[in-house]
Structures are given as structure tokens and as C-alpha cells.
Write a protein that holds these residues in place. Structure first.
Motif, PDB file in Angstrom:
ATOM      1  N   LEU A  67       0.856  -1.179   0.000  1.00 32.66           N
ATOM      2  CA  LEU A  67       0.000   0.000   0.000  1.00 32.66           C
ATOM      3  C   LEU A  67       0.897   1.236   0.000  1.00 32.66           C
ATOM      4  O   LEU A  67       1.849   1.321   0.775  1.00 32.66           O
ATOM      5  CB  LEU A  67      -0.901  -0.004   1.235  1.00 32.66           C
ATOM      6  N   TYR A  68       0.599   2.195  -0.865  1.00 26.17           N
ATOM      7  CA  TYR A  68       1.436   3.380  -1.019  1.00 26.17           C
ATOM      8  C   TYR A  68       0.671   4.641  -0.641  1.00 26.17           C
ATOM      9  O   TYR A  68      -0.505   4.789  -0.963  1.00 26.17           O
ATOM     10  CB  TYR A  68       1.900   3.522  -2.476  1.00 26.17           C
ATOM     11  N   LYS A  69       1.387   5.544   0.029  1.00 28.61           N
ATOM     12  CA  LYS A  69       0.835   6.872   0.298  1.00 28.61           C
ATOM     13  C   LYS A  69       1.328   7.811  -0.796  1.00 28.61           C
ATOM     14  O   LYS A  69       2.539   7.992  -0.976  1.00 28.61           O
ATOM     15  CB  LYS A  69       1.292   7.385   1.666  1.00 28.61           C
ATOM     16  N   LEU A  70       0.386   8.417  -1.522  1.00 31.40           N
ATOM     17  CA  LEU A  70       0.732   9.271  -2.649  1.00 31.40           C
ATOM     18  C   LEU A  70       0.214  10.698  -2.405  1.00 31.40           C
ATOM     19  O   LEU A  70      -0.985  10.918  -2.281  1.00 31.40           O
ATOM     20  CB  LEU A  70       0.122   8.716  -3.943  1.00 31.40           C
ATOM     21  N   ASN A  71       1.142  11.634  -2.320  1.00 27.33           N
ATOM     22  CA  ASN A  71       0.767  13.050  -2.151  1.00 27.33           C
ATOM     23  C   ASN A  71       1.792  13.951  -2.832  1.00 27.33           C
ATOM     24  O   ASN A  71       2.056  15.071  -2.389  1.00 27.33           O
ATOM     25  CB  ASN A  71       0.639  13.410  -0.665  1.00 27.33           C
TER      26      ASN A  71
END
Length: 520
Positions: A67-71
Motif C-alpha cells: 500500500l502506497y501513500k501518494l501526495n
């Protein structure tokens, strides 16, 4: 300024900016997207801990998709002004003109002025920043090399087959995980079959060689660290950090050009009003403005489509070593926009690009973007939802047609007018089939996205070349062409092995063009 002092100041600046991007990535909100690569051993990235009760069932495959956090876009927008303020705060210009105006009044736009001055600092110390970025790349590479050695040692301690793990040419991905989970074979044997072929095993002779491991990476494919309640994926952060510095580099060259155009000595630059700032920016030539627009589009386009990067080769098939780290911190932000250095000079109106030339170059760039973004988005949509029949991009609707690869049996073709699969050979029972896209962008050429990137690279080089006539303008164009054309040849060889000669011959018959439709 002496060279040692320049290197020290440049290293301090680049370290602060990279640290800022990491901090903002952690604390700012973002989207959480399921990726394509799977976590190492039960999701414990960085820890080779086997949870199976039986040693023979311990494997290196993942039990869940990462799971990736993309911002990235938000980080870029906030990092740019803050990075400029950091540059201005750390190293204020020292000259006789410092005290010309030290009383700021309400008419002066101090915030914007500080950003402009910070970008001027960045450009003035660009050589030291470049050296500092390379030094950081080497240091961080050594840190991850030592981490990789520890990871392998921990794997051995916990009973995992570290040699098999290191010989794997790629990590398990989402589609392969379905095949592994649906198979009744022993888990360890399945992992070996999925991760590498016998040919790959035969070609790997000295993977434990320290120099090679330092360059290509050792241990984990997707190293992560849990910092301030955030699971930081270091590969994705490296691309984010490199993009932020690339954009700062571009803006710094724009400001340096504007100061030259306006005959302003940087060290005699003092707070100016909003109208004077507008006049300063208005002095920017069309060549520099069009180049800046294209590079800014390039950066924002990547960061607003980060989820598509989760399906690219380097995230599931490359470990984190000097190659990736130095590439992101030392090459990507400084070598890519190198052509803009040629434009940091006074450009008279007669020598500048005409309005027609500017529009033509921007149109060429958008055409390249259309090819690259369309191809990447179509492939992403296909991987996320292979059952979806249509794909829409920029008002163009295409059918998602594919051929299916069935293990040890051959291929099945799917027709857009017929939901039934017409099998070749015996009835198939086994893992879910793999599919190869043969329509839309991927029906025109096997790597139309490569053509798009090369066209974009050409467009981004033209403003500088047409004005300065310097061959240095084509550094990025030459780099991306030399990178992508050999890669498509390597990909053709690997895919023929992966899918089999019969399947790949059928695919190349359906899509004969490699990069340029009907030409190559």
C-alpha cells in the motif's frame, strides 16, 4: 566564492530540501493506493521474518500487495516556496548593497521577493548543490547497501533461503500472487518458478559481489521505514524528492535569466514592489518561458499520476542501489533540464523564438505527452481492471482487446464482439491467465510510450537549440533516446522468454511496430 565553501553550502541546501520533501511527504495528507509489487515476507519490508510453522513452507513471496501513500503534487506545491525560503534564510547575499534598503514597507512584496532571492541563491550555488546531490546519493546508497546486508543476514537467521531471495530477478507482483495462491504446488517451488527462470539462474554468477551489490542494490526490492506513523516507501520518495529539486532547478534558471534580461546584479537585488516583480517576469524570453512550461508540466504530470508509476519496471524488478539512488538524487534533477543553462543569458527579441515557433514546439510537446500519457494510462487501466472493455482518454474511446496466455497450453484470443473465449488445445484448468494488450495505443506499437517520451524530449530541447545553436541543448533528448531504444530490445527478449515463442510471435504479428507505428 571558494570551491570548498561552495560545496559545503550546496550540500547544506540540497540536504535541507530533500529532508523537507521527506517531512512533508510524511505529515501531509495523501491517497492510499494499492500497488503492483508485493511486500517482502508477510508484509514485513526490511525484516525477513518467517511466520510459517514449518521451515520448508517459509518463502520470500508476499502475503499482501504493498500500500502506497501518494501526495506528490501537494508536496511539490508546498516544497517549492519553503525550499526557496530555506535558501534565502541560510545564505543571505553579502555585499555592499545589502543595506541599500533594509526598511521594508507595506508596498514591498517581501514573500515573493524572498522566493525570487532564494531561487537566485540556488542558481548561484548550483555547482555545489550538484556535487552535494551526488555525495548524498553515494552516502544514502551505502546506507541501503548495509541495510541490505543486514536484511539478508536476518533472513538466514530466521530460516529463509537468502540465496534464492538474492537470485530472484524481480519481486512478486499482484498478478503473479494470484497464480501463486491458486497453485497447489509447494510455496517455495512456486516462488522460484515465478520469480526467475532457469536461464536467469544460470547467468547469475556472482551476485554477492560487493561492488555489484552496491550498484544494483542488495536484499529487499522495496525497502520501507516506519517514520512518525507513516510507512515510507523509499523508492517512491526518491522520485518525489528528485522531481521537487528538478522543478526548483528549472525555476532558479528562469529567475537567473530574468535578472540577466533586466540587467540586475543579483548581489544588488533588494525588495521590490509587485509591479516591479511583474516587470521582471515579463522580461523572460519566449524560449525560456516555453521551456519552463514544458518542464513544469513534466513534473506535475508525473506527480498527479503517481499511481501509474507503481506499475513500472523499476518498482518490481530493481533493488535500491547506487543506480536508482544516484539517478534520482544526482542525475534526474540536474542533467534532465540541462538545456536551460544555455538560455541563462541575455536574449534579444530578434533572436528569440517567434510566437509561431513557440506554439509549434508546445504542440509537439503535447503530442508526445498524448502518446506517453495515453499509453501509460491505458496499460494501468488494463492491469487494474482487465475485464473492463473500454478505455477513454482525451475524448478518445478504444476497446481493450487482448490475447491470453495460458500456462503450458498456448493462447486464447478475445474478440470485442464475442465474450466467449475460443480455446486452442485442451481445456484449461489452472492459474488465472496472463493477458497482453493489443488495442488502442498498444495496438499501434509495442512501446508507443517510448516514442512519446522521445518526442517530448525533442520538444524540450528545441527552444534552447533554436536560440543558442548549442548542441548541449540535446542532452536530455540524447539521454532518453539512448535509454529507451535499447530497453525495448531487451524487453522483447525478456517477453519472448516470459510468454513463450508461440505467444510472442502471435503478439508481434498483431502489433508489428516496435516504437514508431508503421516505421520502426
Amino acid at each position: 566564492m571558494s570551491t570548498p565553501l561552495l560545496i559545503i553550502e550546496g550540500t547544506v541546501i540540497i540536504t535541507c530540501v530533500y529532508s523537507l520533501t521527506l517531512f512533508l511527504h510524511i505529515v501531509l495528507p495523501g491517497r492510499f493506493i494499492e500497488g503492483y509489487a508485493c511486500a517482502d515476507d508477510n508484509g514485513n519490508s526490511g525484516k525477513a521474518i518467517a511466520t510459517s510453522a514449518k521451515p520448508q513452507q517459509r518463502t520470500t513471496i508476499a502475503s499482501k500487495v504493498l500500500l502506497y501513500k501518494l501526495n506528490g503534487a501537494l508536496v511539490l506545491i508546498i516544497s517549492l516556496p519553503l525550499g526557496c525560503y530555506i535558501c534565502d534564510f541560510l545564505f543571505p547575499f553579502s555585499s555592499n548593497a545589502t543595506n541599500i534598503k533594509n526598511e521594508y514597507n507595506a508596498e514591498k512584496n517581501i514573500m515573493v521577493f524572498s522566493m525570487i532571492k532564494g531561487l537566485a541563491h540556488f542558481y548561484e550555488r548550483r555547482k555545489g548543490i550538484y556535487i552535494g546531490g551526488n555525495l548524498l546519493g553515494v552516502i544514502i546508497s551505502m546506507i541501503f547497501f548495509l541495510r541490505g546486508k543486514k536484511w539478508v543476514a536476518t533472513a538466514k537467521k530466521n530460516g529463509l533461503d537468502a540465496l534464492k531471495m538474492e537470485k530472484s530477478s524481480r519481486c512478486i507482483t499482484k498478478d503473479q500472487l494470484e497464480i501463486v495462491q491458486s497453485s497447489s504446488n509447494d510455496a517455495t517451488e512456486t516462488t522460484t518458478a515465478v520469480c526467475r527462470t532457469k536461464k536467469e539462474e544460470a547467468t547469475i554468477q556472482n551476485l554477492t559481489n560487493s561492488i555489484k551489490d552496491f550498484y544494483t542494490g542488495k536484499g529487499e526490492f522495496n525497502p520501507r521505514s516506519f517514520i512518525l506513523q507513516c510507512d515510507v516507501d523509499w523508492k517512491m520518495w526518491l522520485y518525489l524528492a528528485g522531481t521537487v529539486v528538478l522543478e526548483m532547478h528549472v525555476f532558479s534558471m528562469v529567475i537567473a535569466h530574468a535578472l540577466v534580461q533586466s540587467n540586475i546584479d543579483t548581489h544588488e537585488f533588494f525588495p521590490i514592489s509587485s509591479s516591479e516583480i511583474i516587470q521582471l517576469l515579463h522580461s523572460i524570453s519566449r524560449a525560456m518561458a516555453s521551456s519552463a512550461v514544458m518542464w513544469t508540466w513534466f513534473c506535475l504530470d508525473y506527480l498527479t499520476h503517481e499511481e501509474i508509476h507503481l506499475y513500472t519496471y523499476d518498482l518490481f524488478a530493481e533493488r535500491l542501489g547506487l543506480k536508482l539512488i544516484w539517478g534520482c538524487l544526482g542525475v534526474y534533477p540536474f542533467i534532465y533540464p540541462f538545456s536551460l543553462h544555455c538560455l541563462v543569458q541575455k536574449i534579444d527579441t530578434v533572436d528569440d523564438l517567434s510566437a509561431q515557433s513557440t506554439v509549434a514546439i508546445l504542440a509537439l510537446f503535447l503530442f508526445g505527452w498524448f502518446l506517453t500519457r495515453g499509453a501509460n494510462n491505458q496499460k494501468f487501466a488494463f492491469k487494474v481492471d482487465p475485464k473492463k472493455k473500454d478505455f477513454l482518454f482525451c475524448g478518445i474511446l478504444v476497446k481493450q482487446l487482448s490475447i491470453e496466455v495460458r500456462s503450458n497450453i498456448g493462447i486464447k484470443k478475445k474478440n470485442d464482439d464475442d465474450d466467449e473465449l475460443r480455446p486452442r488445445g485442451q481445456q484449461y484448468q489452472g492459474p488465472p491467465p496472463r493477458k497482453i494488450l493489443v488495442s488502442g495505443w498498444w495496438g499501434l506499437a509495442r512501446h508507443l510510450n517510448y516514442m512519446g517520451e522521445i518526442v517530448q524530449g525533442l520538444a524540450m530541447s528545441l527552444p534552447s537549440f533554436l536560440v543558442t545553436k548549442s548542441p548541449v541543448s540535446f542532452v536530455y533528448f540524447a539521454f532518453i533516446t539512448a535509454l529507451l531504444l535499447p530497453r525495448q530490445k531487451e524487453d522483447n527478449i525478456l517477453c519472448r522468454k516470459k510468454y513463450g515463442t508461440e505467444v510472442w510471435d502471435e503478439y508481434t504479428r498483431l502489433v508489428p511496430s516496435k516504437v514508431v507505428p508503421f516505421i520502426y
